[in-house]
Motif scaffolding. Structure first.
Motif, short mmCIF file in Angstrom:
data_model
loop_
_atom_site.label_atom_id
_atom_site.label_comp_id
_atom_site.label_asym_id
_atom_site.label_seq_id
_atom_site.Cartn_x
_atom_site.Cartn_y
_atom_site.Cartn_z
N PHE A 118 2.22 -34.68 -3.06
CA PHE A 118 2.94 -33.77 -3.94
C PHE A 118 2.27 -33.82 -5.31
O PHE A 118 1.94 -34.89 -5.80
CB PHE A 118 4.42 -34.17 -4.08
N SER A 119 2.12 -32.65 -5.93
CA SER A 119 1.51 -32.53 -7.26
C SER A 119 2.54 -32.01 -8.25
O SER A 119 3.46 -31.27 -7.88
CB SER A 119 0.34 -31.56 -7.24
N LEU A 120 2.36 -32.38 -9.50
CA LEU A 120 3.17 -31.84 -10.57
C LEU A 120 3.03 -30.31 -10.55
O LEU A 120 1.92 -29.79 -10.48
CB LEU A 120 2.69 -32.39 -11.92
N GLY A 121 4.15 -29.60 -10.54
CA GLY A 121 4.13 -28.15 -10.49
C GLY A 121 4.24 -27.55 -9.10
O GLY A 121 4.31 -26.33 -8.96
N ASP A 122 4.24 -28.39 -8.06
CA ASP A 122 4.33 -27.87 -6.69
C ASP A 122 5.66 -27.17 -6.43
O ASP A 122 6.72 -27.58 -6.90
CB ASP A 122 4.21 -29.01 -5.66
N LYS A 123 5.58 -26.13 -5.62
CA LYS A 123 6.75 -25.44 -5.08
C LYS A 123 7.18 -26.23 -3.85
O LYS A 123 6.37 -26.46 -2.94
CB LYS A 123 6.38 -24.01 -4.70
N VAL A 124 8.45 -26.67 -3.82
CA VAL A 124 8.93 -27.51 -2.72
C VAL A 124 10.25 -26.98 -2.17
O VAL A 124 10.95 -26.20 -2.82
CB VAL A 124 9.11 -28.99 -3.16
N LEU A 125 10.55 -27.43 -0.97
CA LEU A 125 11.76 -27.02 -0.25
C LEU A 125 12.53 -28.26 0.16
O LEU A 125 11.94 -29.21 0.69
CB LEU A 125 11.36 -26.22 1.00
N GLN A 126 13.82 -28.26 -0.10
CA GLN A 126 14.70 -29.33 0.39
C GLN A 126 14.92 -29.07 1.87
O GLN A 126 15.25 -27.96 2.27
CB GLN A 126 16.03 -29.28 -0.37
N ASN A 127 14.71 -30.10 2.72
CA ASN A 127 14.80 -29.84 4.15
C ASN A 127 16.01 -30.46 4.85
O ASN A 127 16.07 -30.47 6.07
CB ASN A 127 13.49 -30.22 4.87
N ARG A 128 16.96 -30.97 4.08
CA ARG A 128 18.26 -31.36 4.66
C ARG A 128 19.31 -31.39 3.57
O ARG A 128 18.99 -31.55 2.40
CB ARG A 128 18.18 -32.67 5.42
#
Length: 181
Positions: free
Chosen positions: A46-56
């Motif tokens: 994971f990088s600073l600024g990444d677009k992420v999704l919560q998966n639970r």
């Protein structure tokens, strides 16, 4: 002006393969977020600024499966990250990072109930198991302004003609009978 990080969403039918979600996420992370402040968790970076999704779902933190956010801070010493979800910052410890995944590309299933200004749908014959009319319809209807279907025209043809297995095999009928009797 189009923000490539937040206005465009890639919706892929599968996780594996050259046109799978995992590969798209790695390639798009490199292209859209050259930030070098990273945290490595197993095979994931994971990088600073990444677009992420919560998966639970996490009811304690009021964050739910499918929520999209942006990594706003990485604390390498503590092995933790902060993610901004709609102006609410959520702290993740190292042990909680398995609740996150990159979200430059997500599955059509994860996108259900969401809308994006621009949607890109890659379709290849290697996706044959998921080339179904209802899945394609779901993907197309996630786009608010534009939808781009890219890949093999034959794969698109398969998806349009394949109604899939709409009959669900469950044991519900016998379970209800057992409750009644």
């Amino acid at each position: 002006m189009v923000d490539p990080l937040w206005d465009i969403q890639v919706l892929a039918p599968m996780h594996r393969g050259i046109a799978g979600i995992r590969n798209f996420n790695l390639e798009l992370q490199n292209a859209l977020n050259p930030n070098k402040k990273v945290i490595q968790i197993g095979q994931r970076t994971f990088s600073l600024g990444d677009k992420v999704l919560q998966n639970r779902n996490n009811y304690e933190k009021n964050i739910f499966n499918g929520d999209l956010g942006k990594i706003t801070n990485i604390n390498l010493g503590a092995g933790s990250v902060e993610v901004n979800f709609d102006n609410e910052v959520i702290d993740y410890t190292r042990s909680e990072l398995d609740n996150l995944q990159l979200a430059y590309a997500i599955s059509v299933h994860k996108a259900q109930g969401s809308e994006f200004p621009i949607v890109i749908i890659p379709l290849l014959k290697q996706h044959f198991m998921l080339l179904q009319k209802n899945l394609l319809y779901t993907a197309i209807t996630r786009g608010k302004r534009k939808v781009f279907i890219v890949g093999d025209p034959f794969a698109y043809s398969i998806a349009v003609r394949n109604k899939g297995n709409s009959f669900r095999r469950t044991d519900l009928h016998s379970k209800i009978l057992n409750l009644i009797l």
